[in-house]
Write an enzyme that holds these catalytic residues in place. Structure first.
Site, short mmCIF file in Angstrom:
data_model
loop_
_atom_site.label_atom_id
_atom_site.label_comp_id
_atom_site.label_asym_id
_atom_site.label_seq_id
_atom_site.Cartn_x
_atom_site.Cartn_y
_atom_site.Cartn_z
N GLU A 263 0.84 -1.21 0.00
CA GLU A 263 0.00 0.00 0.00
C GLU A 263 0.87 1.26 0.00
O GLU A 263 0.50 2.26 -0.60
CB GLU A 263 -0.96 -0.01 1.19
CG GLU A 263 -1.93 -1.20 1.23
CD GLU A 263 -2.70 -1.46 -0.07
OE1 GLU A 263 -2.90 -0.51 -0.85
OE2 GLU A 263 -3.06 -2.63 -0.32
N HIS A 266 1.63 2.19 -3.48
CA HIS A 266 0.55 3.00 -4.06
C HIS A 266 0.64 4.44 -3.54
O HIS A 266 0.49 5.40 -4.30
CB HIS A 266 -0.82 2.42 -3.67
CG HIS A 266 -1.20 1.16 -4.40
ND1 HIS A 266 -1.30 1.10 -5.77
CD2 HIS A 266 -1.53 -0.08 -3.94
CE1 HIS A 266 -1.67 -0.14 -6.13
NE2 HIS A 266 -1.80 -0.88 -5.04
N GLU A 292 -0.61 -0.42 -9.90
CA GLU A 292 -0.24 -1.70 -9.31
C GLU A 292 1.26 -1.98 -9.55
O GLU A 292 1.91 -2.63 -8.73
CB GLU A 292 -1.12 -2.80 -9.93
CG GLU A 292 -1.17 -4.08 -9.15
CD GLU A 292 -1.75 -3.96 -7.74
OE1 GLU A 292 -2.38 -2.94 -7.42
OE2 GLU A 292 -1.55 -4.89 -6.95
#
Ligand SMILES: [Zn+2]
Length: 497
Positions: A263, A266, A292
Protein backbone atom coordinates in the site's frame (compact mmCIF):
# COMPACT_ATOMS: atom_id res chain seq x y z
CA UNK A 1 -3.17 31.95 -19.64
CA UNK A 2 -6.39 31.44 -21.57
CA UNK A 3 -9.35 32.58 -19.42
CA UNK A 4 -11.58 29.65 -20.42
CA UNK A 5 -8.76 27.28 -19.45
CA UNK A 6 -8.43 28.84 -15.99
CA UNK A 7 -12.17 28.60 -15.46
CA UNK A 8 -12.06 24.95 -16.54
CA UNK A 9 -9.33 24.23 -13.98
CA UNK A 10 -11.47 25.88 -11.34
CA UNK A 11 -14.43 23.58 -12.16
CA UNK A 12 -12.19 20.48 -12.25
CA UNK A 13 -10.77 21.41 -8.88
CA UNK A 14 -14.28 21.71 -7.45
CA UNK A 15 -15.07 18.21 -8.68
CA UNK A 16 -11.76 16.78 -7.44
CA UNK A 17 -12.29 18.19 -3.94
CA UNK A 18 -15.78 16.72 -3.67
CA UNK A 19 -14.38 13.39 -4.91
CA UNK A 20 -11.67 13.54 -2.27
CA UNK A 21 -14.28 13.99 0.47
CA UNK A 22 -16.14 11.00 -0.95
CA UNK A 23 -12.92 8.96 -0.78
CA UNK A 24 -12.29 10.02 2.79
CA UNK A 25 -15.80 8.98 3.84
CA UNK A 26 -15.23 5.63 2.14
CA UNK A 27 -11.94 5.16 3.98
CA UNK A 28 -13.59 6.09 7.27
CA UNK A 29 -16.39 3.60 6.59
CA UNK A 30 -13.91 0.74 6.43
CA UNK A 31 -11.64 1.92 9.25
CA UNK A 32 -13.64 3.75 11.91
CA UNK A 33 -17.38 3.41 11.40
CA UNK A 34 -19.33 2.43 14.55
CA UNK A 35 -21.31 -0.77 13.91
CA UNK A 36 -24.78 0.79 13.95
CA UNK A 37 -23.96 3.84 11.83
CA UNK A 38 -23.95 2.09 8.46
CA UNK A 39 -27.38 3.37 7.35
CA UNK A 40 -26.46 6.96 8.16
CA UNK A 41 -23.18 6.56 6.28
CA UNK A 42 -25.02 5.14 3.26
CA UNK A 43 -27.12 8.33 3.15
CA UNK A 44 -24.04 10.52 3.48
CA UNK A 45 -22.33 8.58 0.71
CA UNK A 46 -25.35 8.81 -1.60
CA UNK A 47 -25.58 12.58 -1.02
CA UNK A 48 -21.93 13.20 -1.71
CA UNK A 49 -22.04 10.90 -4.76
CA UNK A 50 -24.87 13.04 -6.09
CA UNK A 51 -22.82 16.21 -5.53
CA UNK A 52 -19.82 14.66 -7.24
CA UNK A 53 -21.91 13.61 -10.22
CA UNK A 54 -23.40 17.10 -10.49
CA UNK A 55 -19.92 18.67 -10.33
CA UNK A 56 -18.60 16.27 -12.97
CA UNK A 57 -21.50 16.89 -15.35
CA UNK A 58 -21.66 20.66 -14.69
CA UNK A 59 -22.89 22.20 -18.02
CA UNK A 60 -20.31 24.97 -17.54
CA UNK A 61 -17.59 22.37 -18.11
CA UNK A 62 -19.24 21.47 -21.42
CA UNK A 63 -19.37 25.12 -22.49
CA UNK A 64 -15.73 25.73 -21.54
CA UNK A 65 -14.59 22.54 -23.30
CA UNK A 66 -16.45 23.59 -26.47
CA UNK A 67 -14.73 26.98 -26.32
CA UNK A 68 -11.32 25.42 -25.74
CA UNK A 69 -11.91 22.83 -28.44
CA UNK A 70 -12.08 25.66 -30.97
CA UNK A 71 -8.65 26.91 -29.84
CA UNK A 72 -7.11 23.50 -29.11
CA UNK A 73 -4.15 23.91 -31.47
CA UNK A 74 -3.12 27.14 -29.71
CA UNK A 75 -2.84 25.46 -26.31
CA UNK A 76 0.53 24.26 -25.09
CA UNK A 77 1.15 20.53 -24.71
CA UNK A 78 0.25 20.30 -21.01
CA UNK A 79 -2.98 22.24 -21.49
CA UNK A 80 -3.86 19.96 -24.38
CA UNK A 81 -3.49 16.92 -22.12
CA UNK A 82 -5.75 18.52 -19.52
CA UNK A 83 -8.43 19.47 -22.06
CA UNK A 84 -8.29 16.11 -23.87
CA UNK A 85 -8.74 14.10 -20.67
CA UNK A 86 -11.37 16.48 -19.25
CA UNK A 87 -13.28 16.11 -22.53
CA UNK A 88 -13.25 12.33 -22.26
CA UNK A 89 -14.33 12.37 -18.60
CA UNK A 90 -17.10 14.84 -19.29
CA UNK A 91 -18.38 12.81 -22.25
CA UNK A 92 -18.36 9.63 -20.21
CA UNK A 93 -20.19 11.18 -17.29
CA UNK A 94 -22.82 12.97 -19.36
CA UNK A 95 -23.56 10.09 -21.72
CA UNK A 96 -24.96 8.04 -18.82
CA UNK A 97 -28.59 8.81 -17.95
CA UNK A 98 -29.04 9.70 -14.26
CA UNK A 99 -31.55 6.83 -13.87
CA UNK A 100 -28.93 4.39 -15.11
CA UNK A 101 -26.33 5.63 -12.61
CA UNK A 102 -28.83 5.29 -9.77
CA UNK A 103 -29.94 1.85 -10.93
CA UNK A 104 -26.33 0.66 -11.00
CA UNK A 105 -25.57 2.09 -7.55
CA UNK A 106 -28.70 0.50 -6.08
CA UNK A 107 -27.92 -2.82 -7.70
CA UNK A 108 -24.30 -2.77 -6.51
CA UNK A 109 -25.38 -2.28 -2.95
CA UNK A 110 -27.91 -5.16 -3.16
CA UNK A 111 -25.40 -7.38 -4.97
CA UNK A 112 -22.75 -6.72 -2.32
CA UNK A 113 -25.05 -8.00 0.42
CA UNK A 114 -26.09 -10.97 -1.73
CA UNK A 115 -22.40 -11.76 -2.24
CA UNK A 116 -21.48 -11.68 1.46
CA UNK A 117 -24.41 -14.01 2.21
CA UNK A 118 -23.58 -16.32 -0.70
CA UNK A 119 -19.98 -16.52 0.43
CA UNK A 120 -20.94 -17.36 4.02
CA UNK A 121 -23.48 -19.96 2.81
CA UNK A 122 -21.06 -21.21 0.12
CA UNK A 123 -23.96 -21.17 -2.28
CA UNK A 124 -23.65 -19.54 -5.69
CA UNK A 125 -27.15 -20.03 -7.15
CA UNK A 126 -29.01 -17.27 -5.21
CA UNK A 127 -26.22 -14.80 -6.11
CA UNK A 128 -26.15 -15.66 -9.84
CA UNK A 129 -29.02 -13.33 -10.85
CA UNK A 130 -27.07 -10.41 -9.35
CA UNK A 131 -24.09 -11.06 -11.61
CA UNK A 132 -26.41 -11.55 -14.58
CA UNK A 133 -27.93 -8.14 -13.91
CA UNK A 134 -24.47 -6.56 -13.53
CA UNK A 135 -23.43 -8.06 -16.83
CA UNK A 136 -26.51 -6.62 -18.47
CA UNK A 137 -25.79 -3.21 -16.90
CA UNK A 138 -22.16 -3.33 -18.07
CA UNK A 139 -23.27 -4.03 -21.64
CA UNK A 140 -25.85 -1.24 -21.51
CA UNK A 141 -23.24 1.16 -20.15
CA UNK A 142 -20.87 0.31 -23.01
CA UNK A 143 -23.71 0.96 -25.43
CA UNK A 144 -24.39 4.43 -23.96
CA UNK A 145 -20.70 5.18 -24.47
CA UNK A 146 -20.62 4.01 -28.08
CA UNK A 147 -18.70 0.81 -27.27
CA UNK A 148 -21.75 -1.45 -27.73
CA UNK A 149 -19.86 -3.84 -30.01
CA UNK A 150 -16.93 -4.15 -27.52
CA UNK A 151 -18.41 -4.06 -23.99
CA UNK A 152 -15.54 -5.96 -22.36
CA UNK A 153 -12.98 -3.63 -23.95
CA UNK A 154 -14.94 -0.72 -22.50
CA UNK A 155 -14.82 -2.30 -19.03
CA UNK A 156 -11.05 -2.73 -19.36
CA UNK A 157 -10.56 0.79 -20.70
CA UNK A 158 -12.30 2.24 -17.64
CA UNK A 159 -9.47 0.93 -15.44
CA UNK A 160 -6.61 0.87 -17.92
CA UNK A 161 -7.00 3.28 -20.83
CA UNK A 162 -5.41 1.98 -24.01
CA UNK A 163 -5.56 -1.72 -23.10
CA UNK A 164 -8.03 -4.10 -24.74
CA UNK A 165 -8.96 -7.77 -24.41
CA UNK A 166 -6.93 -8.50 -27.54
CA UNK A 167 -3.78 -6.82 -26.20
CA UNK A 168 -4.15 -8.55 -22.84
CA UNK A 169 -4.90 -11.87 -24.50
CA UNK A 170 -1.57 -11.83 -26.29
CA UNK A 171 0.37 -10.79 -23.19
CA UNK A 172 -1.33 -13.38 -20.99
CA UNK A 173 -0.96 -16.20 -23.54
CA UNK A 174 2.79 -15.64 -23.64
CA UNK A 175 2.97 -15.33 -19.86
CA UNK A 176 0.93 -18.49 -19.32
CA UNK A 177 3.13 -20.48 -21.67
CA UNK A 178 6.26 -19.54 -19.74
CA UNK A 179 4.72 -19.49 -16.29
CA UNK A 180 3.03 -22.90 -16.03
CA UNK A 181 6.23 -24.94 -16.56
CA UNK A 182 8.14 -22.54 -14.27
CA UNK A 183 5.53 -22.91 -11.53
CA UNK A 184 5.68 -26.71 -11.85
CA UNK A 185 9.46 -26.64 -11.40
CA UNK A 186 9.27 -24.32 -8.40
CA UNK A 187 6.43 -26.34 -6.85
CA UNK A 188 8.41 -29.56 -7.18
CA UNK A 189 11.44 -27.95 -5.50
CA UNK A 190 9.28 -26.32 -2.82
CA UNK A 191 7.55 -29.64 -2.07
CA UNK A 192 10.95 -31.21 -1.48
CA UNK A 193 11.76 -28.44 1.06
CA UNK A 194 8.30 -28.29 2.57
CA UNK A 195 8.21 -26.07 5.65
CA UNK A 196 5.58 -24.56 7.90
CA UNK A 197 5.98 -20.98 9.04
CA UNK A 198 8.27 -20.70 12.10
CA UNK A 199 6.85 -17.24 12.94
CA UNK A 200 4.52 -17.05 15.93
CA UNK A 201 3.40 -14.61 18.62
CA UNK A 202 4.51 -11.25 17.20
CA UNK A 203 2.92 -8.45 19.27
CA UNK A 204 0.80 -6.18 17.10
CA UNK A 205 2.15 -2.91 18.52
CA UNK A 206 5.70 -3.85 17.62
CA UNK A 207 4.60 -5.03 14.16
CA UNK A 208 3.05 -1.64 13.65
CA UNK A 209 6.15 0.27 14.77
CA UNK A 210 8.38 -1.84 12.55
CA UNK A 211 6.30 -1.44 9.40
CA UNK A 212 5.98 2.32 9.95
CA UNK A 213 9.75 2.56 10.25
CA UNK A 214 10.25 0.50 7.08
CA UNK A 215 7.71 2.39 4.94
CA UNK A 216 9.07 5.75 6.12
CA UNK A 217 12.57 4.63 5.10
CA UNK A 218 11.26 3.67 1.66
CA UNK A 219 10.21 7.31 1.35
CA UNK A 220 6.55 7.41 2.36
CA UNK A 221 5.83 10.84 3.83
CA UNK A 222 3.82 10.39 7.05
CA UNK A 223 3.38 14.14 7.18
CA UNK A 224 0.89 13.70 4.31
CA UNK A 225 -0.45 10.26 5.06
CA UNK A 226 -1.19 7.63 7.67
CA UNK A 227 -1.74 3.92 8.12
CA UNK A 228 -4.65 2.26 9.91
CA UNK A 229 -6.30 -1.13 10.13
CA UNK A 230 -9.00 -2.69 7.94
CA UNK A 231 -9.96 -6.29 7.07
CA UNK A 232 -8.72 -5.83 3.47
CA UNK A 233 -5.71 -3.56 3.05
CA UNK A 234 -6.17 -0.66 0.64
CA UNK A 235 -4.88 2.81 -0.19
CA UNK A 236 -7.13 5.82 -0.65
CA UNK A 237 -6.68 9.51 -1.27
CA UNK A 238 -4.28 11.68 -3.20
CA UNK A 239 -0.74 12.83 -2.45
CA UNK A 240 -2.10 15.66 -0.33
CA UNK A 241 -3.51 13.13 2.14
CA UNK A 242 -2.94 9.40 1.60
CA UNK A 243 -4.79 6.89 3.78
CA UNK A 244 -3.38 3.36 3.78
CA UNK A 245 -4.48 0.32 5.72
CA UNK A 246 -3.03 -3.01 6.72
CA UNK A 247 -4.18 -5.86 8.99
CA UNK A 248 -2.46 -7.69 11.82
CA UNK A 249 -2.16 -11.32 12.89
CA UNK A 250 0.23 -12.32 15.65
CA UNK A 251 1.31 -15.46 13.79
CA UNK A 252 1.85 -13.73 10.46
CA UNK A 253 3.96 -10.58 10.87
CA UNK A 254 5.00 -10.77 7.21
CA UNK A 255 1.40 -10.33 6.04
CA UNK A 256 0.98 -6.97 7.80
CA UNK A 257 4.45 -5.87 6.74
CA UNK A 258 4.16 -6.72 3.04
CA UNK A 259 0.57 -5.45 2.87
CA UNK A 260 1.81 -2.16 4.31
CA UNK A 261 4.75 -2.00 1.89
CA UNK A 262 2.39 -2.77 -1.01
CA UNK A 263 0.00 0.00 0.00
CA UNK A 264 2.93 2.35 0.63
CA UNK A 265 3.95 1.69 -3.00
CA UNK A 266 0.55 3.00 -4.06
CA UNK A 267 0.96 5.88 -1.61
CA UNK A 268 4.42 6.78 -2.94
CA UNK A 269 2.97 7.03 -6.45
CA UNK A 270 0.19 9.34 -5.23
CA UNK A 271 2.67 11.44 -3.24
CA UNK A 272 4.89 11.72 -6.32
CA UNK A 273 2.18 13.02 -8.66
CA UNK A 274 2.56 16.79 -9.17
CA UNK A 275 0.85 18.30 -6.12
CA UNK A 276 -0.35 21.46 -7.86
CA UNK A 277 -2.07 19.42 -10.60
CA UNK A 278 -4.08 16.85 -8.63
CA UNK A 279 -7.33 18.14 -10.09
CA UNK A 280 -6.27 17.47 -13.69
CA UNK A 281 -4.77 14.66 -15.76
CA UNK A 282 -1.28 16.15 -15.24
CA UNK A 283 -1.44 15.20 -11.57
CA UNK A 284 -3.37 11.95 -11.82
CA UNK A 285 -2.24 8.35 -12.16
CA UNK A 286 -2.00 6.56 -15.52
CA UNK A 287 -4.42 3.72 -14.77
CA UNK A 288 -4.69 0.82 -12.37
CA UNK A 289 -2.02 -1.34 -14.03
CA UNK A 290 0.55 1.44 -13.65
CA UNK A 291 -0.61 1.98 -10.06
CA UNK A 292 -0.24 -1.70 -9.31
CA UNK A 293 3.22 -1.74 -10.92
CA UNK A 294 4.35 0.74 -8.26
CA UNK A 295 3.02 -1.23 -5.30
CA UNK A 296 4.34 -4.51 -6.69
CA UNK A 297 7.86 -3.28 -7.32
CA UNK A 298 8.24 -2.00 -3.75
CA UNK A 299 6.61 -5.10 -2.32
CA UNK A 300 8.34 -7.77 -4.41
CA UNK A 301 11.41 -6.70 -6.35
CA UNK A 302 12.62 -4.42 -3.56
CA UNK A 303 11.36 -5.70 -0.22
CA UNK A 304 11.59 -9.44 -0.77
CA UNK A 305 15.20 -9.13 -1.96
CA UNK A 306 18.29 -10.36 -0.11
CA UNK A 307 19.77 -6.85 -0.18
CA UNK A 308 16.72 -5.37 1.55
CA UNK A 309 16.88 -7.96 4.32
CA UNK A 310 20.64 -7.56 4.76
CA UNK A 311 19.70 -4.11 5.99
CA UNK A 312 16.44 -4.72 7.83
CA UNK A 313 16.99 -8.13 9.39
CA UNK A 314 18.99 -6.86 12.36
CA UNK A 315 16.33 -4.22 13.08
CA UNK A 316 13.60 -6.87 12.73
CA UNK A 317 15.46 -8.97 15.32
CA UNK A 318 15.76 -5.96 17.63
CA UNK A 319 11.97 -5.72 17.61
CA UNK A 320 11.32 -9.48 17.80
CA UNK A 321 14.36 -11.12 19.38
CA UNK A 322 12.39 -13.70 21.36
CA UNK A 323 10.12 -14.66 18.47
CA UNK A 324 13.04 -15.06 16.06
CA UNK A 325 15.18 -17.03 18.45
CA UNK A 326 16.18 -20.19 16.58
CA UNK A 327 15.05 -18.84 13.20
CA UNK A 328 18.12 -18.52 10.94
CA UNK A 329 18.59 -15.77 8.34
CA UNK A 330 18.11 -18.33 5.62
CA UNK A 331 14.90 -19.63 7.15
CA UNK A 332 13.58 -16.11 7.46
CA UNK A 333 14.43 -15.29 3.86
CA UNK A 334 12.74 -18.46 2.64
CA UNK A 335 9.67 -17.61 4.67
CA UNK A 336 9.61 -14.15 3.08
CA UNK A 337 9.60 -15.82 -0.35
CA UNK A 338 7.64 -18.94 0.59
CA UNK A 339 5.84 -20.67 -2.28
CA UNK A 340 2.67 -22.38 -1.08
CA UNK A 341 -0.10 -22.94 -3.64
CA UNK A 342 -3.51 -21.76 -2.46
CA UNK A 343 -6.98 -21.52 -3.98
CA UNK A 344 -7.37 -17.98 -2.65
CA UNK A 345 -6.02 -15.14 -4.79
CA UNK A 346 -5.34 -12.69 -1.97
CA UNK A 347 -3.31 -15.30 -0.04
CA UNK A 348 -1.27 -16.27 -3.08
CA UNK A 349 2.51 -15.98 -3.37
CA UNK A 350 3.86 -13.94 -6.28
CA UNK A 351 4.67 -17.03 -8.35
CA UNK A 352 1.10 -18.30 -8.43
CA UNK A 353 -0.61 -14.92 -8.30
CA UNK A 354 -0.63 -14.27 -12.03
CA UNK A 355 -2.30 -17.61 -12.71
CA UNK A 356 -5.22 -16.57 -10.49
CA UNK A 357 -5.61 -13.47 -12.67
CA UNK A 358 -5.36 -15.29 -15.99
CA UNK A 359 -8.16 -17.60 -14.80
CA UNK A 360 -10.44 -14.63 -14.03
CA UNK A 361 -9.64 -12.83 -17.28
CA UNK A 362 -10.48 -15.91 -19.35
CA UNK A 363 -13.81 -16.33 -17.57
CA UNK A 364 -14.74 -12.66 -17.92
CA UNK A 365 -14.05 -12.80 -21.65
CA UNK A 366 -16.37 -15.77 -22.02
CA UNK A 367 -19.06 -14.12 -19.90
CA UNK A 368 -19.06 -11.04 -22.13
CA UNK A 369 -18.99 -13.00 -25.39
CA UNK A 370 -21.90 -15.15 -24.21
CA UNK A 371 -19.86 -18.31 -24.52
CA UNK A 372 -20.34 -18.88 -20.78
CA UNK A 373 -23.63 -18.48 -18.90
CA UNK A 374 -23.47 -17.04 -15.38
CA UNK A 375 -25.19 -20.12 -13.92
CA UNK A 376 -22.33 -22.27 -15.25
CA UNK A 377 -19.62 -20.09 -13.66
CA UNK A 378 -18.85 -22.32 -10.63
CA UNK A 379 -18.19 -25.36 -12.80
CA UNK A 380 -16.13 -23.33 -15.28
CA UNK A 381 -14.18 -21.75 -12.42
CA UNK A 382 -13.37 -25.11 -10.86
CA UNK A 383 -12.36 -26.63 -14.20
CA UNK A 384 -10.02 -23.69 -14.99
CA UNK A 385 -8.62 -23.85 -11.50
CA UNK A 386 -7.72 -27.46 -12.01
CA UNK A 387 -6.25 -26.77 -15.44
CA UNK A 388 -4.28 -23.63 -14.53
CA UNK A 389 -3.50 -23.99 -10.81
CA UNK A 390 -3.60 -27.75 -10.54
CA UNK A 391 -6.14 -27.87 -7.69
CA UNK A 392 -9.93 -27.88 -7.46
CA UNK A 393 -12.02 -25.94 -4.91
CA UNK A 394 -14.15 -28.13 -2.67
CA UNK A 395 -16.83 -25.42 -2.35
CA UNK A 396 -17.68 -22.10 -4.04
CA UNK A 397 -16.48 -20.06 -1.05
CA UNK A 398 -12.91 -20.95 -2.01
CA UNK A 399 -13.81 -20.77 -5.70
CA UNK A 400 -16.01 -18.39 -7.64
CA UNK A 401 -17.34 -16.57 -4.54
CA UNK A 402 -13.98 -15.47 -3.12
CA UNK A 403 -13.66 -12.00 -4.70
CA UNK A 404 -15.79 -8.92 -4.09
CA UNK A 405 -15.19 -7.31 -7.52
CA UNK A 406 -18.10 -8.67 -9.57
CA UNK A 407 -20.60 -7.76 -6.85
CA UNK A 408 -19.79 -4.12 -7.62
CA UNK A 409 -19.94 -4.69 -11.37
CA UNK A 410 -16.16 -4.20 -11.56
CA UNK A 411 -15.48 -6.32 -14.63
CA UNK A 412 -12.21 -5.76 -16.46
CA UNK A 413 -10.39 -4.86 -13.23
CA UNK A 414 -8.59 -8.16 -12.50
CA UNK A 415 -6.15 -7.91 -15.45
CA UNK A 416 -4.67 -4.73 -13.89
CA UNK A 417 -3.04 -6.80 -11.15
CA UNK A 418 -1.14 -9.02 -13.55
CA UNK A 419 -0.34 -6.22 -16.00
CA UNK A 420 1.02 -4.34 -12.98
CA UNK A 421 3.35 -7.24 -12.24
CA UNK A 422 4.59 -7.20 -15.84
CA UNK A 423 5.16 -3.44 -15.83
CA UNK A 424 6.93 -3.64 -12.46
CA UNK A 425 9.34 -6.28 -13.74
CA UNK A 426 10.01 -4.41 -16.98
CA UNK A 427 10.61 -1.13 -15.13
CA UNK A 428 12.84 -3.01 -12.70
CA UNK A 429 14.99 -4.22 -15.61
CA UNK A 430 15.15 -0.69 -17.01
CA UNK A 431 16.19 0.94 -13.73
CA UNK A 432 18.87 -1.69 -13.12
CA UNK A 433 20.26 -1.18 -16.62
CA UNK A 434 20.72 2.48 -15.70
CA UNK A 435 21.98 1.73 -12.18
CA UNK A 436 23.54 -1.74 -12.07
CA UNK A 437 24.58 -1.23 -8.44
CA UNK A 438 21.11 -0.16 -7.29
CA UNK A 439 20.60 -3.05 -4.88
CA UNK A 440 23.72 -2.11 -2.93
CA UNK A 441 21.70 0.97 -1.86
CA UNK A 442 19.12 -1.30 -0.24
CA UNK A 443 21.81 -3.01 1.85
CA UNK A 444 22.51 0.43 3.35
CA UNK A 445 18.82 1.23 3.83
CA UNK A 446 18.86 3.78 1.01
CA UNK A 447 15.96 3.92 -1.43
CA UNK A 448 16.07 7.47 -2.72
CA UNK A 449 17.84 6.70 -6.01
CA UNK A 450 15.09 4.26 -6.95
CA UNK A 451 12.34 6.58 -5.73
CA UNK A 452 13.78 9.52 -7.67
CA UNK A 453 13.93 7.41 -10.81
CA UNK A 454 10.26 6.47 -10.38
CA UNK A 455 9.38 10.10 -9.61
CA UNK A 456 11.07 11.36 -12.75
CA UNK A 457 10.04 8.66 -15.21
CA UNK A 458 6.56 7.81 -13.98
CA UNK A 459 5.10 9.80 -11.08
CA UNK A 460 5.76 13.29 -12.41
CA UNK A 461 4.40 12.31 -15.83
CA UNK A 462 0.85 11.94 -14.48
CA UNK A 463 -1.61 10.76 -17.11
CA UNK A 464 0.05 12.63 -19.97
CA UNK A 465 0.41 9.37 -21.95
CA UNK A 466 -1.40 6.03 -21.75
CA UNK A 467 0.41 3.42 -19.64
CA UNK A 468 1.42 1.29 -22.64
CA UNK A 469 3.16 4.26 -24.25
CA UNK A 470 4.78 5.29 -20.97
CA UNK A 471 6.20 1.79 -20.49
CA UNK A 472 7.67 1.88 -23.97
CA UNK A 473 9.24 5.30 -23.40
CA UNK A 474 10.69 4.33 -20.02
CA UNK A 475 11.90 0.83 -20.84
CA UNK A 476 12.58 1.33 -24.57
CA UNK A 477 10.52 -1.77 -25.41
CA UNK A 478 6.84 -2.61 -25.78
CA UNK A 479 5.23 -4.25 -22.75
CA UNK A 480 5.87 -7.99 -22.63
CA UNK A 481 5.86 -10.71 -19.95
CA UNK A 482 9.51 -11.58 -20.57
CA UNK A 483 10.95 -9.44 -17.75
CA UNK A 484 8.45 -10.89 -15.28
CA UNK A 485 9.29 -14.46 -16.27
CA UNK A 486 13.02 -13.75 -16.06
CA UNK A 487 12.60 -12.08 -12.67
CA UNK A 488 10.65 -15.03 -11.23
CA UNK A 489 13.15 -17.48 -12.66
CA UNK A 490 16.05 -15.51 -11.17
CA UNK A 491 14.59 -15.05 -7.69
CA UNK A 492 13.05 -18.49 -7.20
CA UNK A 493 15.74 -20.27 -9.16
CA UNK A 494 18.30 -19.05 -6.65
CA UNK A 495 16.04 -20.03 -3.75
CA UNK A 496 15.20 -23.50 -5.02
CA UNK A 497 18.11 -24.21 -7.37
ZN1 LIG B 1 -2.51 -2.87 -5.06
Amino acid sequence: MNDAYLRLIDRLKHRYLIGSVQGLLGWDEQVNLPPDSADFRAEQMATIAGLEHAAASDPQIGTLLAELGGAFADLDQDCQVVVREARQDFDRVTKLPAEFVEEKARHSSAAYHAWTKARTDREFAPYAPFIEKHLELAKREAEYQGWGDRPYDYAIDLHDPGFSAEVIDQLFAELKMGLIPLVKKIEAAAAANKTVSPLHGFPVDAQRSFLEEVTAKLGFDYGRGRIDVSPHPFCEGSGADVRMTTRFQEDDPLDSLFSAIHEAGHGLYEQGLPLADHATALGQHAGMAMHESQSRMWENQVSRSRAFWRHFESRFREFFGAQLDGVSSDQLYREINAVRPTLIRVDSDEVHYNLHIILRFELEKKLFSGELAVKDLPEAWNDSCEEILGCRPTHDGEGVLQDVHWSGGAFGYFPSYCLGNMIAAQNWDAVRREMPDLESDFERGKFSRLLNWLRLNIHQQGKSRPALERVEIVTKAPLSPRSLLAYLEERYGSLYN
